[in-house]
Design a protein around this motif. Structure first.
Motif, mmCIF file in Angstrom:
data_model
loop_
_atom_site.group_PDB
_atom_site.id
_atom_site.type_symbol
_atom_site.label_atom_id
_atom_site.label_comp_id
_atom_site.label_asym_id
_atom_site.label_seq_id
_atom_site.Cartn_x
_atom_site.Cartn_y
_atom_site.Cartn_z
ATOM 1 N N ILE A 172 59.900 -4.280 -29.984
ATOM 2 C CA ILE A 172 60.769 -5.455 -29.993
ATOM 3 C C ILE A 172 60.272 -6.383 -31.098
ATOM 4 N N ALA A 173 61.057 -6.499 -32.166
ATOM 5 C CA ALA A 173 60.639 -7.323 -33.302
ATOM 6 C C ALA A 173 60.910 -8.804 -33.083
ATOM 7 N N GLY A 174 61.609 -9.135 -32.000
ATOM 8 C CA GLY A 174 61.846 -10.542 -31.680
ATOM 9 C C GLY A 174 63.304 -10.936 -31.790
ATOM 10 N N VAL A 175 63.592 -12.158 -31.366
ATOM 11 C CA VAL A 175 64.936 -12.733 -31.405
ATOM 12 C C VAL A 175 64.869 -14.031 -32.208
ATOM 13 N N LYS A 176 65.886 -14.266 -33.025
ATOM 14 C CA LYS A 176 65.930 -15.478 -33.838
ATOM 15 C C LYS A 176 67.258 -16.204 -33.642
ATOM 16 N N GLY A 177 67.234 -17.524 -33.833
ATOM 17 C CA GLY A 177 68.453 -18.314 -33.894
ATOM 18 C C GLY A 177 68.925 -18.931 -32.598
ATOM 19 N N ALA A 178 68.270 -18.648 -31.468
ATOM 20 C CA ALA A 178 68.733 -19.163 -30.180
ATOM 21 C C ALA A 178 68.209 -20.582 -29.955
ATOM 22 N N PRO A 179 69.041 -21.479 -29.433
ATOM 23 C CA PRO A 179 68.545 -22.807 -29.083
ATOM 24 C C PRO A 179 67.659 -22.748 -27.844
ATOM 25 N N GLY A 180 66.977 -23.841 -27.569
ATOM 26 C CA GLY A 180 66.125 -23.890 -26.388
ATOM 27 C C GLY A 180 65.056 -22.813 -26.429
ATOM 28 N N HIS A 184 62.496 -16.661 -26.932
ATOM 29 C CA HIS A 184 61.443 -16.102 -26.071
ATOM 30 C C HIS A 184 62.039 -15.439 -24.835
ATOM 31 N N ALA A 185 62.996 -16.121 -24.170
ATOM 32 C CA ALA A 185 63.551 -15.611 -22.917
ATOM 33 C C ALA A 185 64.314 -14.306 -23.125
ATOM 34 N N LEU A 186 65.127 -14.240 -24.166
ATOM 35 C CA LEU A 186 65.908 -13.022 -24.409
ATOM 36 C C LEU A 186 65.005 -11.842 -24.743
ATOM 37 N N ALA A 187 64.002 -12.075 -25.583
ATOM 38 C CA ALA A 187 63.083 -10.983 -25.938
ATOM 39 C C ALA A 187 62.318 -10.498 -24.716
ATOM 40 N N LEU A 188 61.868 -11.430 -23.879
ATOM 41 C CA LEU A 188 61.117 -11.062 -22.678
ATOM 42 C C LEU A 188 61.985 -10.275 -21.707
ATOM 43 N N MET A 261 71.888 -23.433 -22.389
ATOM 44 C CA MET A 261 70.974 -22.864 -23.377
ATOM 45 C C MET A 261 69.783 -23.770 -23.689
ATOM 46 N N ALA A 262 69.902 -25.017 -23.392
ATOM 47 C CA ALA A 262 68.812 -25.941 -23.712
ATOM 48 C C ALA A 262 68.542 -26.851 -22.506
ATOM 49 N N PRO A 263 67.271 -27.016 -22.128
ATOM 50 C CA PRO A 263 66.124 -26.420 -22.815
ATOM 51 C C PRO A 263 65.844 -24.964 -22.408
ATOM 52 N N TYR A 264 66.458 -24.479 -21.291
ATOM 53 C CA TYR A 264 66.120 -23.156 -20.777
ATOM 54 C C TYR A 264 67.379 -22.299 -20.625
ATOM 55 N N TRP A 265 67.269 -21.021 -20.990
ATOM 56 C CA TRP A 265 68.370 -20.079 -20.816
ATOM 57 C C TRP A 265 68.435 -19.544 -19.389
ATOM 58 N N GLY A 266 67.315 -19.300 -18.770
ATOM 59 C CA GLY A 266 67.281 -18.883 -17.371
ATOM 60 C C GLY A 266 68.129 -17.669 -17.068
#
Length: 313
Positions: A172-180, A184-188, A261-266
């Protein structure tokens, strides 16, 4: 989360063209009512070759996106980018009439479908009234939706389904561009869900068969009367080989409120990752037979090929 849609696009493999894949489902009761694979997400750029001014071309693209969404085709009007599926709108003059037409274009530039609509009086088209453009878009949407269903159903029947014996390894190279905390949450969450799909997650690129990266784009949704503002969220998951070659893409469209989306995607990240993992697994399933077989097949073919011929030709 109002809308969640997925598109899987495998890349060019062993001479086969890039082809769309069906959506793998939506949360809620809609999924049980789908009798055929829904069509892919389409990007509709402003109609530059439709005999319209810039403003009218942009409005026409938005009308097409709206009409296709009404046909359950997730679509968005914006300039196209690499690996996008596109709907290109054109028009030509014949006598005193204008004939609108459309082309469904894949990520490699291949044309997968055409549609030609009934002629429109040239004067009405030149005036580019909202009623004229909306009427053409509304008439075209069911035709285009049926073409996309046919493309998807055909590809679903022809794609290889077998898996290599050893588990697939993915980094998993990571996720970019998401607010909040979305990156981190999407990659996890997608890491967890891919592991549940039987994919081994590794941290070293040299150990990986595939590299996964995510890109989030957020733009304001059209404001509707009586509704609070929302955003259109495009989430693209790109699957590449260890060497960086493009393998496939899973695209999702979300209609989200800013406070989702901000501060948490949940829970939003949880749902998005669950659906994305299914699509990513499908990309891997489609790619594995070609990826694993190619080195062995190429060796055998080269040994048996006649001088001056190309293996497999």
């Amino acid at each position: 989360m109002k809308r969640l849609a997925i598109l899987v696009i495998p890349a060019l493999l062993a001479g086969c063209g890039t082809l769309p894949q069906p959506f793998l489902g939506r949360p809620g009761p809609e999924a049980s009512r789908l009798s055929v694979p829904p069509p892919p997400v389409l990007i509709i750029p402003p109609a530059q070759d439709a005999l319209l001014g810039n403003a009218a071309a942009a409005h026409y693209a938005q009308d097409l996106a709206t009409a296709l969404v009404a046909q359950d085709v997730p679509s968005i009007a914006r300039p196209s980018e690499k690996y996008d599926w596109q709907l290109i709108a054109k028009a030509r003059i014949k006598s005193d009439q204008v004939i609108p037409s459309f082309a469904i274009i894949g990520p490699t530039g291949r044309v997968y479908g055409h549609a030609t609509m009934a002629p429109v009086p040239a004067e009405s088209w030149a005036n580019a009234t909202p009623q004229t453009l909306e009427a053409v878009a509304t008439a075209a949407a069911p035709i285009l939706a049926r073409q996309l269903e046919t493309i998807n159903a055909s590809v679903q029947q022809s794609n290889p389904k077998s898996l290599e014996n050893r588990p697939t390894r993915m980094m998993i190279a990571g996720v970019k561009g998401a607010p909040g905390d979305g990156n981190h949450a999407l990659a996890l969450d997608v890491r967890r869900d891919l592991a549940q799909q039987g994919i081994v997650i590794v941290t070293n690129r040299h150990d990986a068969d595939f590299i996964l990266s995510g890109l989030v784009k957020v733009s304001p949704a059209p404001v509707k009367s009586g509704q609070s503002p929302s955003d259109i969220v495009e989430l693209d998951w790109l699957v590449r080989s260890q060497s960086g070659a493009f393998i496939g893409k899973v695209s999702q469209l979300h209609d989200l409120k800013p406070d989702q989306m901000a501060p948490y995607w949940g829970d939003v990240a949880v749902a998005a990752a669950q659906q994305a993992a299914l699509g990513i697994k499908q990309v891997v399933v489609n790619a594995i037979p070609k990826r694993v077989a190619a080195p062995h097949e190429a060796t055998g073919a080269a040994a048996s090929a006649k001088p001056g011929t190309r293996p497999g030709s």
